[in-house]
Design an enzyme around this catalytic site. Structure first.
Site, PDB file in Angstrom:
ATOM      1  N   GLY A 154      13.920   4.484   1.107  1.00  0.00           N
ATOM      2  CA  GLY A 154      13.636   5.909   0.928  1.00  0.00           C
ATOM      3  C   GLY A 154      13.189   6.471   2.274  1.00  0.00           C
ATOM      4  O   GLY A 154      13.453   5.883   3.329  1.00  0.00           O
ATOM      5  N   ARG A 155      12.467   7.597   2.207  1.00  0.00           N
ATOM      6  CA  ARG A 155      12.056   8.246   3.456  1.00  0.00           C
ATOM      7  C   ARG A 155      11.240   7.323   4.351  1.00  0.00           C
ATOM      8  O   ARG A 155      11.488   7.219   5.555  1.00  0.00           O
ATOM      9  CB  ARG A 155      11.221   9.504   3.140  1.00  0.00           C
ATOM     10  CG  ARG A 155      12.068  10.656   2.688  1.00  0.00           C
ATOM     11  CD  ARG A 155      11.190  11.794   2.239  1.00  0.00           C
ATOM     12  NE  ARG A 155      10.673  11.498   0.910  1.00  0.00           N
ATOM     13  CZ  ARG A 155      10.830  12.285  -0.146  1.00  0.00           C
ATOM     14  NH1 ARG A 155      11.450  13.418  -0.028  1.00  0.00           N
ATOM     15  NH2 ARG A 155      10.345  11.951  -1.324  1.00  0.00           N
ATOM     16  N   ARG A 176      18.215   0.321  -4.496  1.00  0.00           N
ATOM     17  CA  ARG A 176      19.074   0.456  -5.686  1.00  0.00           C
ATOM     18  C   ARG A 176      20.403   1.111  -5.324  1.00  0.00           C
ATOM     19  O   ARG A 176      21.454   0.641  -5.669  1.00  0.00           O
ATOM     20  CB  ARG A 176      18.352   1.304  -6.747  1.00  0.00           C
ATOM     21  CG  ARG A 176      17.578   0.454  -7.721  1.00  0.00           C
ATOM     22  CD  ARG A 176      17.124   1.250  -8.868  1.00  0.00           C
ATOM     23  NE  ARG A 176      16.473   2.488  -8.417  1.00  0.00           N
ATOM     24  CZ  ARG A 176      15.723   3.255  -9.165  1.00  0.00           C
ATOM     25  NH1 ARG A 176      15.535   2.948 -10.414  1.00  0.00           N
ATOM     26  NH2 ARG A 176      15.155   4.348  -8.705  1.00  0.00           N
ATOM     27  N   ILE A 234       3.328  -2.214   2.791  1.00  0.00           N
ATOM     28  CA  ILE A 234       2.620  -0.925   2.919  1.00  0.00           C
ATOM     29  C   ILE A 234       2.844  -0.086   1.655  1.00  0.00           C
ATOM     30  O   ILE A 234       2.523   1.089   1.633  1.00  0.00           O
ATOM     31  CB  ILE A 234       3.100  -0.122   4.156  1.00  0.00           C
ATOM     32  CG1 ILE A 234       4.613   0.161   4.082  1.00  0.00           C
ATOM     33  CG2 ILE A 234       2.732  -0.824   5.442  1.00  0.00           C
ATOM     34  CD1 ILE A 234       5.075   1.292   4.972  1.00  0.00           C
ATOM     35  N   ALA A 235       3.403  -0.721   0.596  1.00  0.00           N
ATOM     36  CA  ALA A 235       3.767   0.047  -0.606  1.00  0.00           C
ATOM     37  C   ALA A 235       2.642   0.018  -1.632  1.00  0.00           C
ATOM     38  O   ALA A 235       1.701   0.835  -1.570  1.00  0.00           O
ATOM     39  CB  ALA A 235       5.067  -0.506  -1.181  1.00  0.00           C
ATOM     40  N   ARG A 236       2.718  -0.930  -2.539  1.00  0.00           N
ATOM     41  CA  ARG A 236       1.663  -1.165  -3.513  1.00  0.00           C
ATOM     42  C   ARG A 236       1.591  -2.667  -3.742  1.00  0.00           C
ATOM     43  O   ARG A 236       2.621  -3.343  -3.757  1.00  0.00           O
ATOM     44  CB  ARG A 236       1.958  -0.461  -4.849  1.00  0.00           C
ATOM     45  CG  ARG A 236       1.855   1.068  -4.811  1.00  0.00           C
ATOM     46  CD  ARG A 236       0.408   1.559  -4.660  1.00  0.00           C
ATOM     47  NE  ARG A 236       0.327   3.014  -4.689  1.00  0.00           N
ATOM     48  CZ  ARG A 236       0.349   3.809  -3.612  1.00  0.00           C
ATOM     49  NH1 ARG A 236       0.446   3.279  -2.396  1.00  0.00           N
ATOM     50  NH2 ARG A 236       0.261   5.113  -3.750  1.00  0.00           N
ATOM     51  N   GLU A 265      -6.379  -4.040  -5.857  1.00  0.00           N
ATOM     52  CA  GLU A 265      -7.126  -3.177  -4.934  1.00  0.00           C
ATOM     53  C   GLU A 265      -8.260  -2.431  -5.656  1.00  0.00           C
ATOM     54  O   GLU A 265      -8.019  -1.922  -6.745  1.00  0.00           O
ATOM     55  CB  GLU A 265      -6.121  -2.172  -4.363  1.00  0.00           C
ATOM     56  CG  GLU A 265      -6.507  -1.562  -3.071  1.00  0.00           C
ATOM     57  CD  GLU A 265      -5.351  -0.749  -2.494  1.00  0.00           C
ATOM     58  OE1 GLU A 265      -4.217  -1.274  -2.413  1.00  0.00           O
ATOM     59  OE2 GLU A 265      -5.596   0.398  -2.146  1.00  0.00           O
ATOM     60  N   HIS A 283      -5.877   0.018   3.142  1.00  0.00           N
ATOM     61  CA  HIS A 283      -4.952   1.060   2.670  1.00  0.00           C
ATOM     62  C   HIS A 283      -4.999   2.304   3.574  1.00  0.00           C
ATOM     63  O   HIS A 283      -5.418   3.383   3.163  1.00  0.00           O
ATOM     64  CB  HIS A 283      -5.244   1.441   1.206  1.00  0.00           C
ATOM     65  CG  HIS A 283      -4.055   2.023   0.505  1.00  0.00           C
ATOM     66  ND1 HIS A 283      -3.814   1.867  -0.842  1.00  0.00           N
ATOM     67  CD2 HIS A 283      -3.023   2.767   0.971  1.00  0.00           C
ATOM     68  CE1 HIS A 283      -2.696   2.501  -1.174  1.00  0.00           C
ATOM     69  NE2 HIS A 283      -2.201   3.064  -0.086  1.00  0.00           N
ATOM     70  N   GLY A 285      -2.291   3.615   5.214  1.00  0.00           N
ATOM     71  CA  GLY A 285      -0.943   4.150   5.464  1.00  0.00           C
ATOM     72  C   GLY A 285      -0.914   5.579   5.993  1.00  0.00           C
ATOM     73  O   GLY A 285      -0.347   5.856   7.048  1.00  0.00           O
TER      74      GLY A 285
HETATM   75  C1  DGY Z   1       0.547   6.954  -0.659  1.00  0.00           C
HETATM   76  O1  DGY Z   1       0.446   8.151  -0.414  1.00  0.00           O
HETATM   77  O2  DGY Z   1       1.066   6.550  -1.710  1.00  0.00           O
HETATM   78  C2  DGY Z   1       0.076   5.979   0.366  1.00  0.00           C
HETATM   79  O3  DGY Z   1      -0.113   4.733  -0.192  1.00  0.00           O
HETATM   80  C3  DGY Z   1      -1.152   6.485   1.064  1.00  0.00           C
HETATM   81  O4  DGY Z   1      -1.489   5.718   2.145  1.00  0.00           O
END
Ligand code: DGY
Length: 316
Positions: A154-155, A176, A234-236, A265, A283, A285
């Site tokens: 994605g972006r 996907r 860096i996602a979840r 988390e 976290h 990001g």
């Molecule tokens: C989000 O916006 O989902 C990011 O995890 C923030 O850092």
């Protein structure tokens, strides 16, 4: 109308909302709000600005008697039962796009920190162990010429790939749908998840957390990783079988891993924190002054539009 914000945000979000005639209440304590507190504060609110740490389930939604919009201060919205919110005619918005660059930068930061052993080097100097240049001192791994596996194009995934491209790397991706523009611009190649895990030197994860992506990187897929692989999430946290990843790191089956997010988390597995081959961030990001300020203003804009009866700018 009444707007409730679940934690103090950067920027002038309260001022902006007040200048538009709304009353604003912000939960001021420096910790995530509890469910009970959330319900008490938000019961009569016409709009709520929430955080990714607020688990907004059906019980909370049932108590939002007047709420027209939940503006989530994040790109991800796995903290909200969006189907239930929809049933109750509550619009949910997120903050896409504006955090793409900051979040992609964190993937690069973690990858470089892992590959060049930045934390080891930093600790080494601070502990006064540096006695001069040495040919074998804290050798890391090159990035140039390596294969980068992007999970979720994605972006944010595409922005991560664009950055890695500048390091003269080969980009492969798992997504996907096919991303033809991305393939043309970056020269990226779509592959299966198994292939990506087997051939990549650095893997970065950017997919949203959903029922379908829970433990997408399960034991089987993690076992395909190369001995010198670096895994960055860096996602979840939920998209990776963290317990199994810890086992791999413990046995040095992969080079290292960089974490910005965790499966449970903020209660990070103590075993993970003991490992020397991990880099752990809290976290961060989207955590730049500019980005977090823009995110707050986008939440305010969504609230203002919906309370005026207009469509939201960034509905999920
Ligand atoms: C989000 O916006 O989902 C990011 O995890 C923030 O850092």
């Amino acid at each position: 109308m009444k707007v409730f914000i679940t934690r103090s945000l950067p920027g002038n979000v309260e001022k902006t909302l007040r200048e538009n005639g709304h009353s604003v209440v912000t939960f001021k304590k420096d910790r995530p709000i509890t469910k009970k507190e959330f319900i008490n504060y938000a019961r009569n609110a016409d709009a709520v600005i929430s955080l990714l740490t607020d688990k907004i389930d059906s019980e909370i939604i049932d108590n939002l008697k007047k709420c027209k919009i939940i503006a989530n201060y994040a790109a991800g919205y796995n903290n909200i039962d969006i189907n239930y919110a929809k049933q109750k005619n509550i619009i949910v918005t997120n903050t896409p796009d504006i955090l793409t660059n900051a979040t992609a930068d964190i993937a690069l930061t973690l990858a470089l920190t892992c590959s060049r052993r930045v934390i080891d080097g930093h600790d080494f100097v601070k502990k006064k162990k540096f006695k001069g240049w040495a040919p074998k001192l804290l050798l890391g791994l090159d990035i140039c010429g390596k294969t980068i596996g992007i999970i979720g194009a994605g972006r944010i995934g595409q922005a991560v790939a664009k950055r890695f491209k500048a390091f003269d790397t080969k980009i492969i991706y798992y997504n996907r749908s096919r991303k033809s523009d991305f393939e043309k611009k970056i020269g990226a190649k779509k592959v299966t998840l198994k292939k990506l895990m087997s051939v990549s030197d650095i893997i970065t994860i950017q997919i949203p957390s959903t029922n379908e992506t829970y433990h997408l990187l399960d034991k089987e897929h993690l076992s395909f990783l190369k001995p010198n692989a670096i895994l960055i999430n860096i996602a979840r946290g939920e998209v990776v079988d963290e317990k199994y990843l810890i086992q791999l790191l413990k046995k040095n089956k992969i080079h290292s891993a960089g974490f910005d997010v965790y499966e449970n988390e903020p209660n990070i597995d103590p075993e993970l924190l003991k490992l020397p081959n991990v880099v752990v961030l809290p976290h961060l990001g989207s955590a730049t002054i500019e980005t977090r300020t823009k995110m707050a203003l986008l939440c305010a804009e969504n609230v203002l539009r919906v309370l005026k009866g207009k469509s939201a700018k960034t509905p999920v």
